[in-house]
Enzyme design. Structure first.
Site, PDB file in Angstrom:
ATOM      1  CE  LYS A 154      -2.279  -0.715   3.757  1.00 44.90           C
ATOM      2  NZ  LYS A 154      -1.618  -1.928   4.232  1.00 44.90           N
ATOM      3  NE  ARG A 206      -4.699   0.694   9.662  1.00 45.95           N
ATOM      4  CZ  ARG A 206      -3.510   0.620  10.185  1.00 45.95           C
ATOM      5  NH1 ARG A 206      -3.351   0.268  11.427  1.00 45.95           N
ATOM      6  NH2 ARG A 206      -2.457   0.893   9.458  1.00 45.95           N
ATOM      7  NE  ARG A 212       7.078  -3.533   7.179  1.00 46.47           N
ATOM      8  CZ  ARG A 212       5.815  -3.160   7.237  1.00 46.47           C
ATOM      9  NH1 ARG A 212       5.289  -2.439   6.260  1.00 46.47           N
ATOM     10  NH2 ARG A 212       5.050  -3.513   8.252  1.00 46.47           N
ATOM     11  NE  ARG A 263       7.654  -0.673  10.367  1.00 48.12           N
ATOM     12  CZ  ARG A 263       6.616  -0.487   9.577  1.00 48.12           C
ATOM     13  NH1 ARG A 263       6.794  -0.122   8.332  1.00 48.12           N
ATOM     14  NH2 ARG A 263       5.401  -0.676  10.035  1.00 48.12           N
ATOM     15  NE  ARG A 323       1.097  -4.510  11.620  1.00 47.35           N
ATOM     16  CZ  ARG A 323       2.355  -4.855  11.864  1.00 47.35           C
ATOM     17  NH1 ARG A 323       2.800  -4.934  13.106  1.00 47.35           N
ATOM     18  NH2 ARG A 323       3.176  -5.128  10.880  1.00 47.35           N
TER      19      ARG A 323
END
Length: 189
Positions: free
Chosen positions: A14, A89, A128, A134, A145
């Site tokens: 996204k 969301r 990632r 992260r 998530r």
């Protein structure tokens, strides 16, 4: 096509596609995730709150997110359009966005749905996490998530389909090819 949402599970691309589409369409990409991360990095009160939720793989409370998006959509650089990435969301956020857009006298032009198989999502998110380090990309947070997306966000696509706004595009392949497929699908509307 100046006012868009881009939807899809975490890891679907996204953010990448929102940035590419914003450039191609001459509009602003607005990512709630980037705003939260900037606040976390800056050590703001909102950042501390956002971090406490995201580190557990949970979403920041709606009222905080809704206020932030409302304020952002009122800024001058959004006058020519926007691409919202990561919002709404859930159904409550859809309602808040509907109210905000009505207050601004604008409407959505389309909702881009990026579809990616779960195995590919897990692979992308693990990569990632490795590359960016992260804190919110732990295996547990990723699973949480994705589960929240499947339960709360994915059903919103049916609502936008009923409104005649949904445009589904496969989110795997070369980045530039995905961008072109999205642009073609938007032009075909």
């Amino acid at each position: 096509m100046n006012r868009l949402l881009i939807m899809g599970p975490q890891g679907s691309g996204k953010g990448t596609q929102a940035a590419r589409l914003a450039e191609a369409l001459g509009v602003v990409a607005i990512s709630t995730g980037d705003i939260f991360r900037a606040n976390i990095k800056g050590g703001t009160e909102l950042g501390t709150l956002a971090q406490s939720y995201s580190a557990r793989g949970e979403l920041v409370p709606d009222e905080v997110t809704n206020d932030m998006v409302r304020d952002r959509l009122q800024q001058e650089d959004v006058a020519n359009g926007f691409i919202l990435d990561g919002y709404p969301r859930n159904a409550a956020q859809v309602g808040a966005l509907d109210v905000t857009l009505a207050e601004l006298g604008v409407r959505l032009d389309a909702v881009v749905d990026l579809t990616v198989e779960r195995d590919e999502l897990l692979s992308r998110l693990a990569k990632r996490a490795e590359q960016e380090g992260r804190e919110d990309d732990t295996a547990e947070a990723i699973e949480r998530r994705l589960a929240v997306y499947e339960q709360e966000t994915e059903p919103l696509l049916a609502l936008y389909a009923e409104r005649g706004l949904q445009v589904s595009v496969q989110g795997t392949g070369e980045v530039s090819e995905i961008t072109e497929q999205i642009l073609q699908a938007l032009r075909a509307r």
